[in-house]
Scaffold this motif. Structure first.
Motif, mmCIF file in Angstrom:
data_model
loop_
_atom_site.group_PDB
_atom_site.id
_atom_site.type_symbol
_atom_site.label_atom_id
_atom_site.label_comp_id
_atom_site.label_asym_id
_atom_site.label_seq_id
_atom_site.Cartn_x
_atom_site.Cartn_y
_atom_site.Cartn_z
ATOM 1 N N UNK A 7 53.179 20.770 44.561
ATOM 2 C CA UNK A 7 53.300 20.126 45.868
ATOM 3 C C UNK A 7 54.033 20.568 46.782
ATOM 4 N N UNK A 8 53.994 20.853 47.942
ATOM 5 C CA UNK A 8 54.865 21.294 48.941
ATOM 6 C C UNK A 8 54.608 20.383 50.280
ATOM 7 N N UNK A 9 55.368 19.609 50.515
ATOM 8 C CA UNK A 9 55.449 18.774 51.807
ATOM 9 C C UNK A 9 53.987 17.904 51.821
ATOM 10 N N UNK A 10 53.341 18.212 52.951
ATOM 11 C CA UNK A 10 52.187 17.458 52.953
ATOM 12 C C UNK A 10 50.806 18.077 52.438
ATOM 13 N N UNK A 11 51.194 19.214 51.322
ATOM 14 C CA UNK A 11 50.002 19.742 50.651
ATOM 15 C C UNK A 11 50.348 20.024 49.260
ATOM 16 N N UNK A 12 48.823 19.821 48.708
ATOM 17 C CA UNK A 12 48.969 19.999 47.364
ATOM 18 C C UNK A 12 48.283 21.378 46.889
ATOM 19 N N UNK A 13 48.679 22.166 46.088
ATOM 20 C CA UNK A 13 48.041 23.393 45.803
ATOM 21 C C UNK A 13 47.724 23.211 44.106
ATOM 22 N N UNK A 40 46.725 12.272 48.067
ATOM 23 C CA UNK A 40 47.233 11.531 49.340
ATOM 24 C C UNK A 40 47.782 12.684 50.330
ATOM 25 N N UNK A 41 47.139 14.034 50.121
ATOM 26 C CA UNK A 41 47.659 14.919 50.869
ATOM 27 C C UNK A 41 46.617 16.139 50.832
ATOM 28 N N UNK A 42 46.683 17.006 51.993
ATOM 29 C CA UNK A 42 45.868 18.146 51.908
ATOM 30 C C UNK A 42 45.798 18.795 50.572
ATOM 31 N N UNK A 43 44.524 19.182 50.140
ATOM 32 C CA UNK A 43 44.368 19.765 48.884
ATOM 33 C C UNK A 43 43.936 21.204 49.251
ATOM 34 N N UNK A 44 44.692 22.311 48.613
ATOM 35 C CA UNK A 44 44.088 23.839 48.772
ATOM 36 C C UNK A 44 43.923 24.323 47.245
ATOM 37 N N UNK A 45 42.901 24.614 47.017
ATOM 38 C CA UNK A 45 42.294 25.245 45.646
ATOM 39 C C UNK A 45 42.079 26.646 45.711
ATOM 40 N N UNK A 46 42.764 27.212 44.452
ATOM 41 C CA UNK A 46 42.724 28.715 44.246
ATOM 42 C C UNK A 46 41.606 28.504 43.096
ATOM 43 N N UNK A 47 40.505 29.269 42.953
ATOM 44 C CA UNK A 47 39.393 29.397 41.818
ATOM 45 C C UNK A 47 39.356 30.997 41.743
ATOM 46 N N UNK A 78 40.144 22.094 50.776
ATOM 47 C CA UNK A 78 39.603 23.541 50.978
ATOM 48 C C UNK A 78 39.819 24.491 49.663
ATOM 49 N N UNK A 79 38.773 25.263 49.428
ATOM 50 C CA UNK A 79 38.962 26.367 48.626
ATOM 51 C C UNK A 79 39.572 27.530 49.407
ATOM 52 N N UNK A 80 40.591 27.999 49.008
ATOM 53 C CA UNK A 80 41.460 29.010 49.682
ATOM 54 C C UNK A 80 41.047 30.382 48.873
ATOM 55 N N UNK A 81 40.877 30.316 47.680
ATOM 56 C CA UNK A 81 40.595 31.512 47.043
ATOM 57 C C UNK A 81 39.374 31.425 45.960
ATOM 58 N N UNK A 82 38.653 32.100 46.117
ATOM 59 C CA UNK A 82 37.415 31.980 44.993
ATOM 60 C C UNK A 82 37.040 33.527 44.705
ATOM 61 N N UNK A 83 36.382 33.646 43.512
ATOM 62 C CA UNK A 83 35.907 34.912 43.288
ATOM 63 C C UNK A 83 34.295 34.547 43.176
ATOM 64 N N UNK A 84 33.644 35.692 43.069
ATOM 65 C CA UNK A 84 32.127 35.291 42.936
ATOM 66 C C UNK A 84 31.561 34.272 41.876
ATOM 67 N N UNK A 85 32.467 34.071 40.859
ATOM 68 C CA UNK A 85 31.934 33.282 39.540
ATOM 69 C C UNK A 85 31.749 31.898 40.424
ATOM 70 N N UNK A 86 32.545 31.536 41.089
ATOM 71 C CA UNK A 86 32.677 30.395 41.902
ATOM 72 C C UNK A 86 31.997 30.301 43.242
ATOM 73 N N UNK A 87 32.016 31.201 44.251
ATOM 74 C CA UNK A 87 31.567 31.126 45.492
ATOM 75 C C UNK A 87 30.047 31.356 45.413
ATOM 76 N N UNK A 88 29.303 32.084 44.535
ATOM 77 C CA UNK A 88 28.101 32.213 44.372
ATOM 78 C C UNK A 88 27.257 30.797 44.242
ATOM 79 N N UNK A 89 27.786 30.149 43.163
ATOM 80 C CA UNK A 89 27.088 28.891 42.653
ATOM 81 C C UNK A 89 27.156 28.023 43.898
ATOM 82 N N UNK A 90 28.371 27.817 44.614
ATOM 83 C CA UNK A 90 28.625 26.943 45.716
ATOM 84 C C UNK A 90 27.712 27.152 46.888
#
Length: 101
Positions: A7-13, A40-47, A78-90
């Motif tokens: 958690x960093x202020x109003x964001x969760x990573x 309760x805050x913005x969520x940024x995801x790294x996959x 938001x998904x900030x970082x994704x590889x092909x294993x995740x972005x392709x199915x999405x």
């Protein structure tokens, strides 16, 4: 599967690594929900380090997005970082709007 929540202020990573499959999704969700006020805050995801994802993993991401929107109308998922294993199915499932382009 490893899950790192910061958690960093109003964001969760949230950073996932390893598999996001039916065998581990329940454990992943339990780990995320242990954190106080995650939805309760913005969520940024790294996959970017996810090696395999199935429909249960995709459902987990969709669940997190929907739960966040239900808890906080102004918060953003938001998904900030994704590889092909995740972005392709999405993209196949027409959920690419979750990806930060």
């Amino acid at each position: 599967m490893n899950v790192l929540v910061k958690k960093d202020g109003s964001e969760t990573y949230i950073e996932f690594s390893g598999e996001m499959t039916i065998q581990c999704v329940a454990n992943i969700l339990q780990r995320i929900e242990q954190e106080k006020d995650v939805f309760k805050s913005n969520i940024k995801v790294n996959v970017a380090q996810v090696t395999e994802i199935d429909t249960a993993g995709i459902q987990l991401l969709l669940y997190m997005k929907k739960k966040l929107q239900g808890e906080s109308k102004d918060a953003r998922f938001v998904i900030e970082q994704a590889n092909d294993a995740v972005s392709y199915p999405l993209r196949l499932l027409r959920q690419e709007s979750m990806l930060l382009s």
